[in-house]
Scaffold this active site. Sequence first.
Site, PDB file in Angstrom:
ATOM      1  N   ASP A 192       0.693  -0.989   0.014  1.00 60.31           N
ATOM      2  CA  ASP A 192      -0.022   0.154  -0.108  1.00 60.31           C
ATOM      3  C   ASP A 192       0.813   0.928  -0.065  1.00 60.31           C
ATOM      4  O   ASP A 192       2.134   1.089   0.297  1.00 60.31           O
ATOM      5  CB  ASP A 192      -0.829   0.127   1.136  1.00 60.31           C
ATOM      6  CG  ASP A 192      -1.604   1.169   1.528  1.00 60.31           C
ATOM      7  OD1 ASP A 192      -2.423   1.752   0.476  1.00 60.31           O
ATOM      8  OD2 ASP A 192      -1.342   1.943   2.526  1.00 60.31           O
TER       9      ASP A 192
ATOM     10  N   ASP B 162      -0.001   5.357   1.086  1.00 58.43           N
ATOM     11  CA  ASP B 162      -0.263   6.027   2.087  1.00 58.43           C
ATOM     12  C   ASP B 162      -0.532   5.150   3.590  1.00 58.43           C
ATOM     13  O   ASP B 162      -1.028   4.265   3.680  1.00 58.43           O
ATOM     14  CB  ASP B 162      -1.678   7.089   1.968  1.00 58.43           C
ATOM     15  CG  ASP B 162      -1.490   7.766   0.831  1.00 58.43           C
ATOM     16  OD1 ASP B 162      -0.369   8.484   0.635  1.00 58.43           O
ATOM     17  OD2 ASP B 162      -2.480   7.833   0.085  1.00 58.43           O
TER      18      ASP B 162
END
Length: 219
Positions: A7, A9
């Site tokens: 991922d 953020d």
Amino acid sequence: MKLVIFDCDGTLVDSQHLIVACMNEAFAGLGRPAPSREATLSIVGLSLFEAFATLTSPDDAAIPALIEGYKNAFHVQRLKPDHAEPLYEGVREVVDWLAGENVALGIATGKSQRGVRIVMTHHGLFDRFATIQTADDAPSKPHPAMIRQAMAAVGAEPADTVMIGDTTYDIDMAHAAGVAAIGVSWGYHAPDMLLRARPRALLGSYGELPSVLQGVWGG
């Protein structure tokens, strides 16, 4: 081919201050009270429509305007000299280590392709990722499409793929795609939330990743 998907953020970069500021501007632009910081961070990882639908309601007619306001605010904030989306500690080192182990690297994120390119290019890491899957390319997490597309792009099988993320959306997406899920404790969902989603492991730092991957893949 072994594949590690990150991922963005809350996992690779700490963009919380930027995200909260842009969310506040989006709501203020329509004369609405902004959601709490906790509420905003809870939806990081979702695509923008799902994020705003969660913060308001799925049938809120203002969602398109909120999305546009958020995007505009993000563009303005990024032009400011003091804007910051720093890498978390250990990111550069773990990316270098994985590349040295001939592991393919990917990103699966609710950001846009443009947004990922900007932040990863800023840190000099964009070219290290063989596949980048975003909200432009697939349904929002936790739908498994991003992971499936990433595996197809590099020729990896589910048994050879790991998803690393800071939210339950990442863990649930990994389960839906049939790949190993690893959580990180420094992101935007609390560790107890992540543990309830049943990741294979929960990292306290990126220095723990080599031993965790050894347990996932053996050898």
